[in-house]
Design an enzyme around this catalytic site. Structure first.
Site, PDB file in Angstrom:
ATOM      1  N   GLU A 157       0.816  -1.228   0.000  1.00 20.97           N
ATOM      2  CA  GLU A 157       0.000   0.000   0.000  1.00 20.97           C
ATOM      3  C   GLU A 157       0.845   1.273   0.000  1.00 20.97           C
ATOM      4  OE1 GLU A 157      -2.819  -0.565   3.193  1.00 20.97           O
ATOM      5  OE2 GLU A 157      -3.472  -2.491   2.376  1.00 20.97           O
ATOM      6  N   ASN A 198       2.397  -4.793  -3.350  1.00 20.84           N
ATOM      7  CA  ASN A 198       1.008  -5.209  -3.134  1.00 20.84           C
ATOM      8  C   ASN A 198       0.167  -3.984  -2.773  1.00 20.84           C
ATOM      9  OD1 ASN A 198      -0.846  -7.484  -2.746  1.00 20.84           O
ATOM     10  ND2 ASN A 198      -0.796  -6.984  -0.563  1.00 20.84           N
ATOM     11  N   GLU A 264      -5.811 -10.567  -2.022  1.00 21.54           N
ATOM     12  CA  GLU A 264      -6.586 -10.405  -0.775  1.00 21.54           C
ATOM     13  C   GLU A 264      -8.083 -10.246  -1.076  1.00 21.54           C
ATOM     14  OE1 GLU A 264      -5.138  -7.250   1.778  1.00 21.54           O
ATOM     15  OE2 GLU A 264      -3.047  -7.664   1.309  1.00 21.54           O
TER      16      GLU A 264
HETATM   17  O1  G3I Z   1      -3.451  -8.284  18.567  1.00 21.03           O
HETATM   18  C1  G3I Z   1      -4.591  -7.636  19.114  1.00 21.03           C
HETATM   19  C2  G3I Z   1      -5.105  -8.396  20.308  1.00 21.03           C
HETATM   20  O2  G3I Z   1      -4.127  -8.389  21.299  1.00 21.03           O
HETATM   21  C3  G3I Z   1      -6.402  -7.743  20.783  1.00 21.03           C
HETATM   22  O3  G3I Z   1      -6.953  -8.512  21.802  1.00 21.03           O
HETATM   23  C4  G3I Z   1      -7.407  -7.649  19.635  1.00 21.03           C
HETATM   24  C5  G3I Z   1      -8.688  -6.926  20.047  1.00 21.03           C
HETATM   25  O4  G3I Z   1      -9.316  -6.338  18.938  1.00 21.03           O
HETATM   26  O5  G3I Z   1      -6.821  -6.927  18.571  1.00 21.03           O
HETATM   27  C6  G3I Z   1      -5.669  -7.566  18.058  1.00 21.03           C
HETATM   28  O6  G3I Z   1      -5.155  -6.849  16.973  1.00 21.03           O
HETATM   29  C7  G3I Z   1      -5.945  -6.903  15.778  1.00 21.03           C
HETATM   30  C8  G3I Z   1      -5.125  -7.561  14.677  1.00 21.03           C
HETATM   31  O7  G3I Z   1      -5.829  -7.519  13.482  1.00 21.03           O
HETATM   32  C9  G3I Z   1      -4.791  -9.021  15.005  1.00 21.03           C
HETATM   33  O8  G3I Z   1      -5.946  -9.789  15.133  1.00 21.03           O
HETATM   34  C10 G3I Z   1      -6.298  -5.488  15.399  1.00 21.03           C
HETATM   35  O9  G3I Z   1      -7.177  -4.933  16.368  1.00 21.03           O
HETATM   36  C11 G3I Z   1      -6.953  -5.465  14.043  1.00 21.03           C
HETATM   37  O10 G3I Z   1      -7.105  -4.124  13.614  1.00 21.03           O
HETATM   38  C12 G3I Z   1      -6.074  -6.201  13.039  1.00 21.03           C
HETATM   39  O11 G3I Z   1      -6.755  -6.187  11.807  1.00 21.03           O
HETATM   40  C13 G3I Z   1      -6.015  -6.621  10.690  1.00 21.03           C
HETATM   41  C14 G3I Z   1      -5.812  -5.472   9.717  1.00 21.03           C
HETATM   42  O12 G3I Z   1      -5.149  -5.940   8.568  1.00 21.03           O
HETATM   43  C15 G3I Z   1      -5.002  -4.342  10.299  1.00 21.03           C
HETATM   44  O13 G3I Z   1      -5.042  -3.247   9.439  1.00 21.03           O
HETATM   45  C16 G3I Z   1      -6.811  -7.711  10.019  1.00 21.03           C
HETATM   46  O14 G3I Z   1      -6.904  -8.831  10.871  1.00 21.03           O
HETATM   47  C17 G3I Z   1      -6.156  -8.101   8.703  1.00 21.03           C
HETATM   48  O15 G3I Z   1      -6.991  -8.988   8.023  1.00 21.03           O
HETATM   49  C18 G3I Z   1      -5.933  -6.858   7.860  1.00 21.03           C
HETATM   50  O16 G3I Z   1      -5.311  -7.202   6.659  1.00 21.03           O
HETATM   51  C19 G3I Z   1      -5.033  -6.141   5.746  1.00 21.03           C
HETATM   52  C20 G3I Z   1      -3.809  -6.527   4.952  1.00 21.03           C
HETATM   53  O17 G3I Z   1      -2.746  -6.824   5.829  1.00 21.03           O
HETATM   54  C21 G3I Z   1      -3.395  -5.436   4.001  1.00 21.03           C
HETATM   55  N1  G3I Z   1      -4.504  -5.073   3.120  1.00 21.03           N
HETATM   56  C22 G3I Z   1      -5.737  -4.750   3.814  1.00 21.03           C
HETATM   57  C23 G3I Z   1      -6.160  -5.889   4.742  1.00 21.03           C
HETATM   58  C24 G3I Z   1      -7.495  -5.600   5.367  1.00 21.03           C
HETATM   59  O18 G3I Z   1      -7.429  -4.495   6.218  1.00 21.03           O
END
Ligand code: G3I
Length: 344
Positions: A157, A198, A264
Protein backbone atom coordinates in the site's frame (compact mmCIF):
# COMPACT_ATOMS: atom_id res chain seq x y z
CA UNK A 1 -8.58 -51.65 -28.44
CA UNK A 2 -5.20 -50.74 -26.98
CA UNK A 3 -5.76 -47.07 -27.77
CA UNK A 4 -9.10 -47.14 -25.95
CA UNK A 5 -7.58 -48.86 -22.90
CA UNK A 6 -4.75 -46.35 -22.75
CA UNK A 7 -7.22 -43.49 -23.06
CA UNK A 8 -9.40 -44.86 -20.27
CA UNK A 9 -6.34 -45.39 -18.07
CA UNK A 10 -5.11 -41.87 -18.82
CA UNK A 11 -8.49 -40.34 -17.91
CA UNK A 12 -8.58 -42.36 -14.69
CA UNK A 13 -5.04 -41.30 -13.75
CA UNK A 14 -5.83 -37.65 -14.50
CA UNK A 15 -8.88 -37.78 -12.25
CA UNK A 16 -6.99 -39.46 -9.44
CA UNK A 17 -4.12 -36.99 -9.68
CA UNK A 18 -6.54 -34.07 -9.68
CA UNK A 19 -8.16 -35.58 -6.62
CA UNK A 20 -11.57 -35.18 -8.17
CA UNK A 21 -14.39 -37.27 -9.48
CA UNK A 22 -14.96 -35.90 -12.93
CA UNK A 23 -15.35 -32.16 -12.36
CA UNK A 24 -18.26 -31.59 -10.05
CA UNK A 25 -16.50 -32.36 -6.80
CA UNK A 26 -13.20 -30.73 -7.49
CA UNK A 27 -11.98 -28.15 -5.03
CA UNK A 28 -11.26 -24.52 -5.85
CA UNK A 29 -7.54 -25.18 -5.88
CA UNK A 30 -7.86 -28.26 -8.07
CA UNK A 31 -9.98 -26.32 -10.56
CA UNK A 32 -7.57 -23.37 -10.49
CA UNK A 33 -4.54 -25.57 -11.15
CA UNK A 34 -6.41 -27.32 -13.94
CA UNK A 35 -6.90 -23.89 -15.55
CA UNK A 36 -3.18 -23.11 -15.34
CA UNK A 37 -3.11 -21.03 -12.15
CA UNK A 38 -0.48 -21.87 -9.57
CA UNK A 39 -3.04 -21.94 -6.76
CA UNK A 40 -6.33 -20.80 -5.28
CA UNK A 41 -5.51 -19.69 -1.75
CA UNK A 42 -6.79 -18.18 1.45
CA UNK A 43 -5.43 -15.87 4.08
CA UNK A 44 -5.85 -16.94 7.67
CA UNK A 45 -5.18 -15.29 11.02
CA UNK A 46 -3.78 -18.14 13.10
CA UNK A 47 -3.33 -15.72 16.02
CA UNK A 48 -7.00 -14.76 16.27
CA UNK A 49 -8.44 -17.91 17.80
CA UNK A 50 -9.88 -19.14 14.50
CA UNK A 51 -7.52 -22.11 14.59
CA UNK A 52 -9.37 -23.41 17.67
CA UNK A 53 -12.52 -23.59 15.53
CA UNK A 54 -12.58 -27.15 14.21
CA UNK A 55 -15.07 -26.73 11.34
CA UNK A 56 -13.02 -23.72 10.16
CA UNK A 57 -9.72 -25.60 10.34
CA UNK A 58 -11.25 -28.58 8.54
CA UNK A 59 -11.99 -26.40 5.52
CA UNK A 60 -8.73 -24.44 5.69
CA UNK A 61 -6.31 -27.31 6.17
CA UNK A 62 -8.11 -30.54 5.34
CA UNK A 63 -10.53 -29.91 2.48
CA UNK A 64 -7.92 -29.21 -0.24
CA UNK A 65 -9.99 -26.17 -1.26
CA UNK A 66 -6.85 -24.06 -0.93
CA UNK A 67 -3.39 -24.66 -2.34
CA UNK A 68 -1.85 -21.59 -0.81
CA UNK A 69 -2.04 -19.85 2.55
CA UNK A 70 -1.14 -16.28 3.52
CA UNK A 71 -0.81 -15.12 7.13
CA UNK A 72 -3.37 -12.34 7.63
CA UNK A 73 -1.30 -10.98 10.51
CA UNK A 74 1.37 -13.37 11.80
CA UNK A 75 4.30 -12.10 9.69
CA UNK A 76 3.62 -8.37 10.08
CA UNK A 77 6.31 -6.17 11.59
CA UNK A 78 4.15 -5.14 14.56
CA UNK A 79 3.75 -8.79 15.54
CA UNK A 80 7.20 -10.23 14.90
CA UNK A 81 9.40 -7.44 16.26
CA UNK A 82 7.50 -5.65 19.02
CA UNK A 83 10.81 -4.49 20.52
CA UNK A 84 13.61 -3.29 18.30
CA UNK A 85 15.88 -6.20 17.46
CA UNK A 86 13.83 -8.79 19.36
CA UNK A 87 12.17 -11.18 16.95
CA UNK A 88 9.40 -13.67 17.56
CA UNK A 89 8.40 -15.76 14.57
CA UNK A 90 6.26 -18.26 16.44
CA UNK A 91 3.02 -17.33 14.65
CA UNK A 92 4.58 -17.33 11.19
CA UNK A 93 6.37 -20.61 11.87
CA UNK A 94 3.12 -22.23 13.01
CA UNK A 95 1.35 -21.12 9.84
CA UNK A 96 4.18 -22.28 7.55
CA UNK A 97 4.34 -25.67 9.23
CA UNK A 98 0.60 -26.28 9.13
CA UNK A 99 0.30 -24.99 5.56
CA UNK A 100 3.09 -27.21 4.30
CA UNK A 101 1.72 -30.23 6.13
CA UNK A 102 -1.56 -29.58 4.34
CA UNK A 103 0.24 -29.44 0.99
CA UNK A 104 -0.08 -25.69 0.60
CA UNK A 105 2.48 -23.16 -0.55
CA UNK A 106 2.87 -20.03 1.56
CA UNK A 107 2.98 -16.31 0.66
CA UNK A 108 4.77 -13.92 3.00
CA UNK A 109 2.83 -10.80 4.03
CA UNK A 110 4.13 -8.06 4.54
CA UNK A 111 7.64 -6.70 5.11
CA UNK A 112 7.10 -2.93 5.01
CA UNK A 113 3.67 -1.43 5.62
CA UNK A 114 2.71 1.83 7.32
CA UNK A 115 0.03 0.02 9.33
CA UNK A 116 0.44 -2.47 12.20
CA UNK A 117 3.92 -1.19 12.99
CA UNK A 118 5.54 -1.59 16.40
CA UNK A 119 5.19 1.53 18.56
CA UNK A 120 8.92 2.33 18.47
CA UNK A 121 8.83 2.84 14.69
CA UNK A 122 6.20 5.57 15.01
CA UNK A 123 8.40 7.54 17.39
CA UNK A 124 11.40 7.68 15.03
CA UNK A 125 12.02 11.14 13.59
CA UNK A 126 15.34 10.77 11.77
CA UNK A 127 16.14 9.03 8.52
CA UNK A 128 19.26 7.21 9.72
CA UNK A 129 17.45 5.44 12.56
CA UNK A 130 14.44 4.59 10.42
CA UNK A 131 16.68 3.24 7.65
CA UNK A 132 18.59 1.15 10.12
CA UNK A 133 15.53 -0.44 11.80
CA UNK A 134 13.71 -0.96 8.49
CA UNK A 135 16.52 -2.83 6.79
CA UNK A 136 17.43 -4.79 9.90
CA UNK A 137 13.78 -5.90 10.03
CA UNK A 138 13.62 -6.84 6.35
CA UNK A 139 16.86 -8.80 6.47
CA UNK A 140 16.05 -10.69 9.63
CA UNK A 141 12.57 -11.71 8.54
CA UNK A 142 13.51 -12.69 4.99
CA UNK A 143 16.41 -14.72 6.35
CA UNK A 144 14.19 -16.45 8.88
CA UNK A 145 11.64 -17.60 6.30
CA UNK A 146 14.14 -18.18 3.46
CA UNK A 147 13.22 -21.27 1.46
CA UNK A 148 9.74 -21.52 3.02
CA UNK A 149 7.82 -18.96 0.98
CA UNK A 150 6.89 -18.72 -2.69
CA UNK A 151 6.46 -14.95 -2.45
CA UNK A 152 6.90 -11.91 -0.25
CA UNK A 153 4.77 -8.78 -0.23
CA UNK A 154 7.84 -6.56 0.12
CA UNK A 155 6.00 -3.27 0.25
CA UNK A 156 2.32 -2.89 0.93
CA UNK A 157 0.00 0.00 0.00
CA UNK A 158 2.60 2.57 -1.06
CA UNK A 159 0.26 4.61 -3.27
CA UNK A 160 -2.31 7.22 -2.29
CA UNK A 161 -5.90 6.42 -3.17
CA UNK A 162 -6.09 9.43 -5.52
CA UNK A 163 -2.67 8.78 -7.11
CA UNK A 164 0.85 9.74 -6.12
CA UNK A 165 3.02 8.16 -3.46
CA UNK A 166 1.46 7.62 -0.04
CA UNK A 167 3.04 9.88 2.56
CA UNK A 168 3.97 7.25 5.10
CA UNK A 169 6.71 7.58 7.69
CA UNK A 170 8.97 5.65 5.28
CA UNK A 171 8.29 7.91 2.33
CA UNK A 172 8.54 11.08 4.38
CA UNK A 173 11.83 10.25 6.04
CA UNK A 174 13.57 8.03 3.48
CA UNK A 175 12.09 9.15 0.17
CA UNK A 176 10.76 6.70 -2.41
CA UNK A 177 14.21 5.12 -2.86
CA UNK A 178 13.59 2.87 0.14
CA UNK A 179 11.21 0.82 -2.00
CA UNK A 180 13.85 -0.19 -4.57
CA UNK A 181 16.27 -0.80 -1.74
CA UNK A 182 13.77 -3.04 0.06
CA UNK A 183 13.39 -5.24 -3.04
CA UNK A 184 17.17 -5.44 -3.43
CA UNK A 185 17.68 -6.32 0.23
CA UNK A 186 15.03 -9.08 0.14
CA UNK A 187 16.34 -10.51 -3.13
CA UNK A 188 19.92 -10.56 -1.88
CA UNK A 189 18.82 -12.97 0.85
CA UNK A 190 16.10 -15.05 -0.79
CA UNK A 191 16.65 -15.56 -4.51
CA UNK A 192 13.63 -17.81 -4.95
CA UNK A 193 10.73 -15.91 -3.38
CA UNK A 194 8.80 -13.83 -5.91
CA UNK A 195 8.93 -10.27 -4.68
CA UNK A 196 5.65 -8.36 -4.81
CA UNK A 197 4.51 -4.80 -4.57
CA UNK A 198 1.01 -5.21 -3.13
CA UNK A 199 -1.80 -2.64 -3.11
CA UNK A 200 -5.58 -2.16 -3.22
CA UNK A 201 -7.81 -0.33 -5.70
CA UNK A 202 -5.46 -0.94 -8.59
CA UNK A 203 -8.38 -2.84 -10.12
CA UNK A 204 -10.08 0.27 -11.50
CA UNK A 205 -7.31 1.33 -13.90
CA UNK A 206 -7.65 4.91 -12.67
CA UNK A 207 -5.28 7.55 -11.23
CA UNK A 208 -3.90 5.29 -8.49
CA UNK A 209 -3.21 2.56 -11.02
CA UNK A 210 -1.51 5.09 -13.34
CA UNK A 211 0.86 6.05 -10.54
CA UNK A 212 1.54 2.36 -9.88
CA UNK A 213 2.18 1.61 -13.55
CA UNK A 214 4.70 4.40 -13.98
CA UNK A 215 6.38 3.75 -10.63
CA UNK A 216 6.72 0.02 -11.24
CA UNK A 217 7.96 0.64 -14.79
CA UNK A 218 10.66 2.81 -13.25
CA UNK A 219 11.71 -0.02 -10.94
CA UNK A 220 11.79 -2.51 -13.79
CA UNK A 221 13.79 -0.11 -16.01
CA UNK A 222 16.32 0.34 -13.20
CA UNK A 223 16.82 -3.41 -12.85
CA UNK A 224 15.22 -3.58 -9.39
CA UNK A 225 14.36 -7.22 -8.53
CA UNK A 226 10.59 -6.73 -8.43
CA UNK A 227 8.85 -9.79 -9.83
CA UNK A 228 5.17 -9.13 -9.38
CA UNK A 229 2.34 -6.82 -8.49
CA UNK A 230 -0.37 -7.96 -6.09
CA UNK A 231 -3.90 -6.73 -6.65
CA UNK A 232 -5.51 -6.99 -3.23
CA UNK A 233 -9.06 -7.08 -4.59
CA UNK A 234 -11.00 -5.63 -1.64
CA UNK A 235 -14.12 -4.87 -3.67
CA UNK A 236 -17.81 -4.01 -3.26
CA UNK A 237 -20.73 -6.02 -4.54
CA UNK A 238 -22.11 -4.52 -7.76
CA UNK A 239 -19.10 -2.22 -8.10
CA UNK A 240 -16.53 -4.68 -9.39
CA UNK A 241 -14.86 -3.46 -12.60
CA UNK A 242 -15.64 -5.34 -15.80
CA UNK A 243 -13.43 -8.22 -16.94
CA UNK A 244 -12.08 -5.87 -19.64
CA UNK A 245 -11.05 -3.21 -17.12
CA UNK A 246 -9.49 -5.79 -14.81
CA UNK A 247 -7.58 -7.35 -17.70
CA UNK A 248 -6.34 -3.91 -18.74
CA UNK A 249 -5.24 -3.18 -15.17
CA UNK A 250 -3.42 -6.51 -14.77
CA UNK A 251 -1.89 -6.52 -18.25
CA UNK A 252 -0.10 -3.21 -17.77
CA UNK A 253 2.20 -5.07 -15.37
CA UNK A 254 2.44 -8.40 -17.18
CA UNK A 255 3.44 -6.42 -20.29
CA UNK A 256 6.49 -5.33 -18.28
CA UNK A 257 7.39 -9.02 -17.80
CA UNK A 258 6.02 -9.21 -14.25
CA UNK A 259 3.55 -11.67 -12.81
CA UNK A 260 0.36 -10.55 -11.10
CA UNK A 261 -2.03 -12.14 -8.63
CA UNK A 262 -5.20 -11.27 -6.76
CA UNK A 263 -3.83 -11.39 -3.23
CA UNK A 264 -6.59 -10.40 -0.77
CA UNK A 265 -9.95 -10.81 -2.45
CA UNK A 266 -13.19 -10.12 -0.63
CA UNK A 267 -16.35 -8.55 -2.04
CA UNK A 268 -18.38 -6.86 0.66
CA UNK A 269 -21.96 -5.64 0.77
CA UNK A 270 -24.21 -3.43 2.88
CA UNK A 271 -25.80 -5.60 5.51
CA UNK A 272 -28.16 -7.31 5.88
CA UNK A 273 -27.48 -9.58 2.93
CA UNK A 274 -30.31 -10.60 0.62
CA UNK A 275 -30.59 -13.32 -2.01
CA UNK A 276 -30.19 -10.67 -4.69
CA UNK A 277 -27.00 -9.31 -3.15
CA UNK A 278 -25.58 -12.80 -2.75
CA UNK A 279 -26.41 -13.57 -6.39
CA UNK A 280 -24.68 -10.38 -7.52
CA UNK A 281 -21.70 -11.26 -5.33
CA UNK A 282 -21.45 -14.63 -7.08
CA UNK A 283 -21.25 -12.83 -10.43
CA UNK A 284 -18.66 -10.44 -9.04
CA UNK A 285 -16.42 -13.27 -7.83
CA UNK A 286 -16.79 -14.90 -11.23
CA UNK A 287 -15.67 -11.65 -12.87
CA UNK A 288 -12.49 -11.52 -10.80
CA UNK A 289 -11.67 -15.15 -11.57
CA UNK A 290 -12.34 -14.72 -15.31
CA UNK A 291 -10.06 -11.68 -15.42
CA UNK A 292 -7.20 -13.57 -13.79
CA UNK A 293 -7.63 -16.51 -16.17
CA UNK A 294 -7.63 -14.14 -19.14
CA UNK A 295 -4.15 -12.84 -18.25
CA UNK A 296 -1.49 -15.52 -18.82
CA UNK A 297 0.82 -14.28 -16.06
CA UNK A 298 -1.91 -13.95 -13.43
CA UNK A 299 -0.68 -16.77 -11.22
CA UNK A 300 -3.28 -17.09 -8.52
CA UNK A 301 -6.18 -15.85 -6.47
CA UNK A 302 -6.25 -15.56 -2.69
CA UNK A 303 -9.34 -14.75 -0.64
CA UNK A 304 -8.73 -12.68 2.50
CA UNK A 305 -9.87 -15.51 4.72
CA UNK A 306 -12.70 -17.67 3.45
CA UNK A 307 -15.44 -17.48 6.09
CA UNK A 308 -17.49 -14.42 7.02
CA UNK A 309 -16.96 -15.45 10.64
CA UNK A 310 -13.36 -14.25 10.48
CA UNK A 311 -13.53 -11.39 7.99
CA UNK A 312 -11.91 -8.05 8.89
CA UNK A 313 -14.72 -6.13 7.18
CA UNK A 314 -17.31 -5.61 9.98
CA UNK A 315 -14.54 -4.37 12.31
CA UNK A 316 -13.62 -1.61 9.87
CA UNK A 317 -16.88 -1.04 7.95
CA UNK A 318 -19.55 -1.70 10.62
CA UNK A 319 -22.52 -1.59 8.21
CA UNK A 320 -20.89 -3.97 5.74
CA UNK A 321 -19.96 -7.64 5.64
CA UNK A 322 -20.72 -11.05 4.11
CA UNK A 323 -17.72 -10.58 1.83
CA UNK A 324 -16.40 -14.14 1.59
CA UNK A 325 -17.40 -17.39 -0.16
CA UNK A 326 -18.30 -19.27 3.04
CA UNK A 327 -20.79 -17.93 5.58
CA UNK A 328 -20.36 -17.66 9.35
CA UNK A 329 -21.52 -21.28 9.74
CA UNK A 330 -18.89 -22.56 7.31
CA UNK A 331 -21.51 -23.17 4.62
CA UNK A 332 -20.71 -22.37 1.01
CA UNK A 333 -22.48 -19.28 -0.33
CA UNK A 334 -23.48 -18.51 -3.93
CA UNK A 335 -20.10 -16.75 -4.19
CA UNK A 336 -18.47 -20.18 -4.02
CA UNK A 337 -20.48 -21.19 -7.08
CA UNK A 338 -19.40 -17.97 -8.79
CA UNK A 339 -15.76 -18.88 -8.28
CA UNK A 340 -16.38 -22.41 -9.56
CA UNK A 341 -18.20 -20.99 -12.60
CA UNK A 342 -15.23 -18.74 -13.29
CA UNK A 343 -12.84 -21.66 -12.97
CA UNK A 344 -14.74 -24.03 -15.27
O1 G3I B 1 -3.45 -8.28 18.57
C1 G3I B 1 -4.59 -7.64 19.11
C2 G3I B 1 -5.10 -8.40 20.31
O2 G3I B 1 -4.13 -8.39 21.30
C3 G3I B 1 -6.40 -7.74 20.78
O3 G3I B 1 -6.95 -8.51 21.80
C4 G3I B 1 -7.41 -7.65 19.63
C5 G3I B 1 -8.69 -6.93 20.05
O4 G3I B 1 -9.32 -6.34 18.94
O5 G3I B 1 -6.82 -6.93 18.57
C6 G3I B 1 -5.67 -7.57 18.06
O6 G3I B 1 -5.16 -6.85 16.97
C7 G3I B 1 -5.95 -6.90 15.78
C8 G3I B 1 -5.12 -7.56 14.68
O7 G3I B 1 -5.83 -7.52 13.48
C9 G3I B 1 -4.79 -9.02 15.01
O8 G3I B 1 -5.95 -9.79 15.13
C10 G3I B 1 -6.30 -5.49 15.40
O9 G3I B 1 -7.18 -4.93 16.37
C11 G3I B 1 -6.95 -5.47 14.04
O10 G3I B 1 -7.11 -4.12 13.61
C12 G3I B 1 -6.07 -6.20 13.04
O11 G3I B 1 -6.76 -6.19 11.81
C13 G3I B 1 -6.02 -6.62 10.69
C14 G3I B 1 -5.81 -5.47 9.72
O12 G3I B 1 -5.15 -5.94 8.57
C15 G3I B 1 -5.00 -4.34 10.30
O13 G3I B 1 -5.04 -3.25 9.44
C16 G3I B 1 -6.81 -7.71 10.02
O14 G3I B 1 -6.90 -8.83 10.87
C17 G3I B 1 -6.16 -8.10 8.70
O15 G3I B 1 -6.99 -8.99 8.02
C18 G3I B 1 -5.93 -6.86 7.86
O16 G3I B 1 -5.31 -7.20 6.66
C19 G3I B 1 -5.03 -6.14 5.75
C20 G3I B 1 -3.81 -6.53 4.95
O17 G3I B 1 -2.75 -6.82 5.83
C21 G3I B 1 -3.39 -5.44 4.00
N1 G3I B 1 -4.50 -5.07 3.12
C22 G3I B 1 -5.74 -4.75 3.81
C23 G3I B 1 -6.16 -5.89 4.74
C24 G3I B 1 -7.50 -5.60 5.37
O18 G3I B 1 -7.43 -4.50 6.22
Amino acid sequence: MWTTSILVLHCFATLVLAGGSGGKNRTLNQLAVQQGLHYFGSASDNLSGSWDDEPYVDILLKSHEFGQITPANAMKWGLVETQRGVYNYTGGDQLVKAGKKAGMVVRGHALVWHSQLPDYVGTITDAATLHSVTFAHIKDEVKHFKGELIAWDVVNEVFEDTGGMRETIFYNLLGEGYIAEAFRAAHAIDKHAKLYLNDYNLEFADAKWETAVSFVQGLVDSGVPIHAVGFQGHLLVGQVPTVETLVKALSAFTDMGLEVAFTEVDIRMEMPFTDDKLAQQAKDYQTVVEACLAVPKCVGITVWDFSDKYSWIPGVFPTQGAALPWDENMQKKPAYGGIVAGLT
